[in-house]
Structures are given as C-alpha cells and as structure tokens.
Design a protein around this motif. Sequence first.
Motif, mmCIF file in Angstrom:
data_model
loop_
_atom_site.group_PDB
_atom_site.id
_atom_site.type_symbol
_atom_site.label_atom_id
_atom_site.label_comp_id
_atom_site.label_asym_id
_atom_site.label_seq_id
_atom_site.Cartn_x
_atom_site.Cartn_y
_atom_site.Cartn_z
ATOM 1 N N SER A 113 0.842 -1.189 0.000
ATOM 2 C CA SER A 113 0.000 0.000 0.000
ATOM 3 C C SER A 113 0.882 1.246 0.000
ATOM 4 N N ALA A 161 -4.080 0.331 -2.179
ATOM 5 C CA ALA A 161 -4.109 -0.607 -1.059
ATOM 6 C C ALA A 161 -3.371 -1.889 -1.417
ATOM 7 N N THR A 176 -1.390 2.686 3.991
ATOM 8 C CA THR A 176 -2.451 3.363 3.240
ATOM 9 C C THR A 176 -3.640 2.419 3.064
ATOM 10 N N GLU A 177 -4.838 2.946 3.206
ATOM 11 C CA GLU A 177 -6.059 2.183 2.980
ATOM 12 C C GLU A 177 -6.876 2.859 1.884
ATOM 13 N N ARG A 197 -10.976 2.918 0.287
ATOM 14 C CA ARG A 197 -12.365 2.470 0.354
ATOM 15 C C ARG A 197 -13.051 2.863 -0.948
#
Length: 458
Positions: free
Chosen positions: A257, A286, A436-437, A439
């Motif tokens: 990520s 991600a 890091t994410e 969505r």
Amino acid sequence: MRATRPTARTAGVTKRLRRLDPDAFVSFCAALWRARGYETRREGDRFVARRAGERLVVLPRPARGPFERRADAVLRWARGVADGESAVDVVVTPVDDSGVSRLADRYDARLVGPTGLVDLLLYGVSRAEADALATEHLGVSTAALLSTDATTTDTGSSRAPTPTAVAAVVGVACLVLAAGLAGVWAPSPTATPDDAAPPLLTGAGTEPRNATDNSSGTPGPTGSNASVERYPPGVGADSVDAQRLARAHAMAVSNRSYRLIIRQSDTDALDGDRRWDGVWQHAVVASDGTWLYTVLGYESLENESSLVQYTRYTDGEFVYRRTDARNGTVYERTPARVDEGVGVHADRTRRYVSRYLATTDVEVDRVSWRPDEHRIVATGRPVSIDGGVSNYTATAFVDETGFVSELTVEFTRTDARDADDESVRFRFEYAAVDDTEVRPPGWYDEARAATGTNATRE
C-alpha cells in the motif's frame, strides 16, 4: 536564450517574487536549488550550486524599477563582458524582461524566467519542500498562492482554456497537495464528498519494508578493513542498468500500500500519443487489485489545450472510470489487469524509471540527509527520449531493494513544436508506504449499475 512566457498559472507566485529585494531573491533561489539536491555557496549577487560533479554559477536577477532597469541597460552596453569576469551558467528572474534575456545571452547562460521558476518550485522539489519554501520566503503557502475563485471548465471540452480555468486547475491540485500535508485527502474537483479517500496517516514515512534478499546488489570495496557497500539491483559505483533497476523497483512495490504522486509539465505520456502541458496524478493504492486514481491536467493539442479530468477505481475484478463531461457523468468499465506480475501503478513507475535513468552519464553516491538510500544522478544523453534534448538531469533516490522512492527529471526539449525551447519537468514520489487504505468512492454503486453489474456491494 528564451524564457518561457508567464501565464496566469504563475501570476500569484511571480507577483510575490517581484516584491523581494535583491538579497531576499538570491536567498530564495539558493534555497530552491538546495531543495533540488545541490550544495550552494553565496558569492555576492550570485551563488555556486554543486551536485554530483555538476557545478553551476547561478545569477538571480530580481525585479527592478524603471530607473534601475535603464541604468542596468546603460551599464551592460558600456561593459560588455569584462576580461576575467566569472562565467554564469544560469540566470534566474521573476520578470519577463528583454534586458534580462540579453544579460543571459551575454553570458551564454540558460535563462529561467517566471514560468520556469514556478515550474521548478512546483515540479522540481517535493510538495513539502515547495510549501516550506513558499511559506518561508514568500510568506504564504503554495495553495494560497495559486488558489482561485474561478470555476473549472467542463471536462471533455477541446477549446483552449481560459487563464482563469488554468489557474483554477492548478489551484485545485495544489490545494490537494497541501491537504495531504495537513493530514487529509481532498476529493477531486468533480467528486461528491463521498469520493474522498481515507485521511493521510500523519507520521507515515516512505521507508519501504526490509528486503529479504539483496544478492543482486553490487558489492563495493572489499578487504579486512573495508566496509562493503551494497548497491541496489542494477546499480554499481558508477553505472546503472535502468531496465534491471526498473524491474526491481516494480517488484519492491508490488502488492504494497502507498500513495503515489506524479507531476508533469511539457512531457509525453507513456503511450506516446499524448503531450501534457501540465498534469497532476494521484494514486491511492491498497494493493495491486484495489486502488483509486485521479488525473487532473491539460493535454497539449496542435493549437490549443484540452482539460483532462477523470477518476478510476478498481475493486480487483473491474476498473470503473468516472468522467464528467458536458452532457453529464459517463461511467466505463474494463477488466482489472496485472502486467507481468505487478500492478498497473507499479508498472507505470517501472516504465518511468526505465525511460529516465537510461543515459550516457551516471553518478551514484549517498547524501547525508538520506543515508539509507543511494542517490543516482543521470545526465548526458537520455537513450529512450527521441528528438533534441539538452541540460538533462534525472535524480533518483533508491534503497537496497531497488525501491525508487523519488524521481525528478529536468531537461530542455530543443525540437519543440513552436519556436521556443520547452523546459520539461517530471517528478514522482511515494508516501505512506505500507500504511495506506482505500475504500470505494461514493459513486461506486452508481458506476456498477450504469455499466451492467449489480448495484449492491458484496
């Protein structure tokens, strides 16, 4: 030597630069060159900049009043170039002035005018360094300098942009960068609030994970009393195999990520069928199969520029693209893909490394402020760029695994489409690696429904 003509994009910055007195302007220019990796030494009204065997004498020429300009013109006419006068390699100015152009010609020096100077600030250094320079020397952040109340034009328009539209696009991009520094992720200009990615995790650095195998590195000096210098794959004490390093970099970032920011000015796209007047790209990754990617810039056409603005998101199975055009929002869907075992963004930076670090002259060293990485400075003739090129410098920072955390490129294209030479800028940098994410954006369900897939998330 010609300076690039100033535009509305540079107006806010150059206005502040013109207010600086001579001493303050020299200090700003020296700080800008230091941020680009040079060591600088002030010598009166100029400074000497050194980097990896390169030595430049830079003469900053601040804005001057009418009387001073007339006096300078008379003095230059009377003096010419005096015997024994030290050479000047670069003349820097915040004004579009024929007298400064003649001064650069007198020294046979490269002229960095208002637009080129702003490009160095925006594209030649990291976003944090640019904001720090603007705040310290100009008293305001880059976002505040370049922001505007004007609205952007519709995406998909092929007419030439108005000055306010150009300023608006760059202002939005800089606001996004500034937001990243402040610890938030700002949505794209056409996005709804739900399009925002998660906050940028403050304190997250760009240090990559430790390598488990560095057998492909090249050892340095050996002996009972000599330390072993371990080089990244494809890198030696004075050489770089750009293809091998590029492959190692792609593998080093695969399925990790990170945030990737790419900024370009007067450059060709990787596929070769598009020239960017200026573009900002941001990938929030991600993994190879989950990412959000935003593009905001101007494509250079034959007699005009066209606004390019879109966002793409992949859930691992499909890539959904959202484009806001004159006739409404358009969604497209394509299968997700992985190139040669790496994700599309790792593949993108792999090709940039391969393109820009393959040159005829290379120096490799370490610098005190980044002791865990090698610095590569590639000069000479780039073998993967067609046409006339001069003043080429590509600087990369690489760890032992081959991970290229930062790549900055500057050169002059001498076979430009118009009469003036083009100053090319390119930069990519990584942030929040392994932290890091991503969505789904707020329009994800709408895109699935519009492209024929189920509207309900699984």
